[in-house]
Motif scaffolding. Structure first.
Motif, PDB file in Angstrom:
ATOM      1  N   PHE A  60       0.824  -1.200   0.000  1.00  0.00           N
ATOM      2  CA  PHE A  60       0.000   0.000   0.000  1.00  0.00           C
ATOM      3  C   PHE A  60       0.862   1.255   0.000  1.00  0.00           C
ATOM      4  O   PHE A  60       0.703   2.142  -0.829  1.00  0.00           O
ATOM      5  N   PHE A  61       1.797   1.343   0.918  1.00  0.00           N
ATOM      6  CA  PHE A  61       2.594   2.554   1.054  1.00  0.00           C
ATOM      7  C   PHE A  61       3.459   2.824  -0.175  1.00  0.00           C
ATOM      8  O   PHE A  61       3.585   3.954  -0.612  1.00  0.00           O
ATOM      9  N   PHE A  62       4.073   1.777  -0.734  1.00  0.00           N
ATOM     10  CA  PHE A  62       5.021   1.991  -1.815  1.00  0.00           C
ATOM     11  C   PHE A  62       4.413   1.912  -3.207  1.00  0.00           C
ATOM     12  O   PHE A  62       5.042   2.335  -4.175  1.00  0.00           O
ATOM     13  N   ALA A  63       3.191   1.416  -3.341  1.00  0.00           N
ATOM     14  CA  ALA A  63       2.544   1.348  -4.656  1.00  0.00           C
ATOM     15  C   ALA A  63       1.457   2.406  -4.829  1.00  0.00           C
ATOM     16  O   ALA A  63       1.038   2.670  -5.953  1.00  0.00           O
ATOM     17  N   GLU A  64       1.010   3.008  -3.746  1.00  0.00           N
ATOM     18  CA  GLU A  64      -0.048   4.027  -3.824  1.00  0.00           C
ATOM     19  C   GLU A  64       0.511   5.271  -4.513  1.00  0.00           C
ATOM     20  O   GLU A  64       1.421   5.913  -3.990  1.00  0.00           O
ATOM     21  N   ARG A  66      -0.504   8.227  -4.803  1.00  0.00           N
ATOM     22  CA  ARG A  66      -0.698   9.513  -4.122  1.00  0.00           C
ATOM     23  C   ARG A  66       0.250   9.704  -2.943  1.00  0.00           C
ATOM     24  O   ARG A  66       0.225  10.750  -2.299  1.00  0.00           O
ATOM     25  N   LEU A  67       1.085   8.702  -2.670  1.00  0.00           N
ATOM     26  CA  LEU A  67       1.999   8.785  -1.524  1.00  0.00           C
ATOM     27  C   LEU A  67       3.456   8.677  -1.946  1.00  0.00           C
ATOM     28  O   LEU A  67       3.796   7.897  -2.830  1.00  0.00           O
ATOM     29  N   ILE A  68       4.299   9.449  -1.276  1.00  0.00           N
ATOM     30  CA  ILE A  68       5.744   9.226  -1.275  1.00  0.00           C
ATOM     31  C   ILE A  68       6.014   8.578   0.074  1.00  0.00           C
ATOM     32  O   ILE A  68       5.653   9.138   1.120  1.00  0.00           O
ATOM     33  N   ALA A  69       6.600   7.397   0.080  1.00  0.00           N
ATOM     34  CA  ALA A  69       6.690   6.615   1.312  1.00  0.00           C
ATOM     35  C   ALA A  69       8.124   6.295   1.692  1.00  0.00           C
ATOM     36  O   ALA A  69       9.025   6.250   0.851  1.00  0.00           O
ATOM     37  N   ALA A  70       8.300   6.054   2.994  1.00  0.00           N
ATOM     38  CA  ALA A  70       9.587   5.622   3.531  1.00  0.00           C
ATOM     39  C   ALA A  70       9.327   4.677   4.689  1.00  0.00           C
ATOM     40  O   ALA A  70       8.322   4.788   5.383  1.00  0.00           O
ATOM     41  N   GLU A  71      10.240   3.753   4.864  1.00  0.00           N
ATOM     42  CA  GLU A  71      10.219   2.902   6.046  1.00  0.00           C
ATOM     43  C   GLU A  71      11.291   3.412   6.993  1.00  0.00           C
ATOM     44  O   GLU A  71      12.448   3.567   6.608  1.00  0.00           O
ATOM     45  N   VAL A  72      10.897   3.714   8.217  1.00  0.00           N
ATOM     46  CA  VAL A  72      11.813   4.279   9.207  1.00  0.00           C
ATOM     47  C   VAL A  72      12.094   3.212  10.255  1.00  0.00           C
ATOM     48  O   VAL A  72      11.194   2.818  11.006  1.00  0.00           O
TER      49      VAL A  72
END
Length: 88
Positions: A60-64, A66-72
């Motif tokens: 969800f986070f990396f394929a959406e 509308r989002l720029i995503a990161a894992e922290v």
């Protein structure tokens, strides 16, 4: 979750427990953030873990779009957060 769309959009949405995508990216403003905790860093997953190839949260986070995503990865190196910023 039926009440959230009527109350949004939000600047920050913390998604925890019983998570399903259900349009989370659409619930935050442009520039708003979606955060999810209790994620195991990829390097700690066993080599045979099904989450290495099929992790709905990361997908969800990396394929959406509308989002720029990161894992922290947190300081304990055993837990991480997924953070997505709405860009459109």
């Amino acid at each position: 979750m039926t009440e959230l769309p009527a109350r949004g959009p939000f600047d920050l949405l913390f998604a925890d427990g019983g998570w399903q995508d259900s349009g989370l990216a659409g619930l935050v403003w442009g520039g708003g953030r979606v955060v999810m905790d209790d994620v195991t860093p990829l390097r700690l997953l066993p080599s045979d873990s099904t989450l290495r190839g099929n992790d709905r949260k990361r997908e969800f986070f990396f394929a959406e779009p509308r989002l720029i995503a990161a894992e922290v990865v947190l300081p304990d190196l055993r837990n991480s957060l997924l953070v997505g910023t709405r860009v459109r």
